[in-house]
Design an enzyme around this catalytic site. Structure first.
Site, PDB file in Angstrom:
ATOM      1  N   SER A 308      78.082 -21.233 -19.705  1.00 32.42           N
ATOM      2  CA  SER A 308      78.027 -20.900 -21.113  1.00 32.42           C
ATOM      3  C   SER A 308      76.631 -20.558 -21.605  1.00 32.42           C
ATOM      4  CB  SER A 308      78.634 -22.040 -21.919  1.00 32.42           C
ATOM      5  OG  SER A 308      78.935 -21.623 -23.222  1.00 32.42           O
ATOM      6  N   LYS A 333      81.689 -18.917 -18.010  1.00 33.77           N
ATOM      7  CA  LYS A 333      82.236 -19.206 -19.342  1.00 33.77           C
ATOM      8  C   LYS A 333      81.367 -18.478 -20.360  1.00 33.77           C
ATOM      9  CE  LYS A 333      83.547 -22.599 -22.758  1.00 33.77           C
ATOM     10  NZ  LYS A 333      82.878 -21.891 -23.854  1.00 33.77           N
TER      11      LYS A 333
END
Length: 393
Positions: A308, A333
């Site tokens: 992320s 992600k």
């Protein structure tokens, strides 16, 4: 993949693919890595400048809220109805939190959490090994140490479970397992097997650690992007010897506050684009602040636990030609979650958009491909690369 009992949403709130992560390795969880700072309406706390009415107005949020309201009117559980609505939507990162759970998650972003203070990793045989124990934590006080194998949590066997699930068991439920509650661990060390009952405690994280290698190289390890991390990294860069390179170790970093990742990028970039992202179809951009150190040789270390916001940072440094990336492909992600308050006070954190690197690459489902593999010793490989990059002067 490894994890610590820090940012993982309590077990009750997790479902489906959301089990597979977020805030991992220092945590591993599912609904929140990549979250922009902010609380749902009426929740107080930080507010994101990117947060406007279109977040709450999205059809996704509306459908979940309507399902919760209908259940509440029928005398049923709004949270369960919201969870079913999220599951039907196919939002693999969406999650629903009770008020207590969400408050704990917000505190984790501030560097506080309730747990026992250990990191764990799932080995190839499915076993869960302790990889690190936080100094002064209940786990440390009980004599648990790196290399011990965790066999069970409160009688539930953990072999074969995702690390996210194990972390969730360690933390317990935010409402039913606050600081002071007991958790019993089954452990193994060599031929010795024993159980240890610990009391969960409120602990503080140290997400940035700095060490100097013998050749003067500075290693900055960032475990998660909690509040204040970006400024700590900038301070570390300014304090590093002028004639040495830097290794930015993002292995196992499961993300956190995007603003902190952008501030970290600002330590190495002189302004410019860090990432673009869409929110309900609207394109937005994140930019570094000017004045970062652009001359010093830099290597970023990553692995499959790099997720992320950490992937956003890695992609920016790689696309901008600022760092050589060493390691294995990152997790992948690249989505944005934002929270909204439901009628009963619980919180739905739902996916509203996706990130792209400055070069336009999509991270979600793809990850970041490093420039070089790590070899048998990632730090040594990074040092060799720094030597090849030359003196910053």
């Amino acid at each position: 993949m490894s994890g610590r009992d820090l940012f993982c949403p309590p077990r009750r709130s997790r479902r489906g693919a959301a089990l597979t992560l977020v805030f991992a390795s220092v945590l591993v969880a599912g609904a929140a890595t990549g979250s922009l700072p902010g609380s749902p309406p009426g929740a107080g706390g930080r507010k994101s400048p990117a947060r406007t009415a279109d977040w709450a107005a999205s059809a996704h949020h509306a459908a979940v809220s309507e399902a919760a309201a209908a259940a509440m009117a029928d005398g049923k559980s709004p949270m369960e109805a919201a969870e079913r609505a999220v599951s039907r939507s196919g939002d693999r990162w969406g999650a629903v939190y009770s008020q207590g759970d969400f408050q704990e998650f917000q505190e984790a972003l501030d560097g506080q959490y309730t747990g026992v203070g250990l990191w764990a990793r799932r080995e190839r045989d499915g076993g869960i090994d302790v990889t690190r124990v936080q100094t002064g934590s209940p786990a440390a006080d009980a004599g648990i140490r790196s290399g011990d194998r965790l066999r069970s949590v409160d009688g539930e066997k953990v072999d074969g479970l995702p690390v996210t699930e194990v972390v969730s068991l360690l933390r317990g439920d935010a409402d039913d397992a606050p600081a002071g509650t007991a958790v019993t661990l089954g452990l193994e060390r060599g031929r010795r097997a024993w159980t240890e009952t610990l009391r969960r405690a409120r602990l503080s994280t140290d997400p940035v650690t700095v060490r100097r290698l013998a050749d003067g190289v500075t290693v900055i390890k960032v475990a998660a992007f909690t509040k204040g991390v970006g400024d700590k990294v900038r301070t570390a860069v300014r304090g590093a010897p002028a004639d040495s390179g830097i290794i930015l170790d993002l292995r196992g970093n499961s993300g956190g506050l995007v603003t902190e990742a952008v501030t970290t990028a600002s330590a190495f970039l002189d302004g410019g684009l860090v990432a673009t992202y869409d929110v309900d179809g609207r394109q937005r951009a994140l930019h570094a602040e000017p004045g970062g150190d652009t001359a010093r040789p830099l290597v970023a270390l990553v692995d499959g636990g790099t997720m992320s916001a950490a992937e956003l940072l890695t992609g920016a440094l790689q696309d901008r030609g600022r760092a050589v990336v060493v390691g294995s492909r990152t997790f992948g992600k690249g989505s944005v979650q934002m929270p909204s308050r439901l009628p009963d006070g619980s919180v739905a954190e739902l996916t509203v958009g996706h990130y792209r690197t400055p070069g336009g690459r999509s991270v979600d489902g793809h990850g970041i491909t490093p420039d070089l593999d790590p070899g048998s010793d990632a730090i040594q490989r990074a040092r060799t690369v720094l030597t090849g990059l030359g003196d910053p002067s």
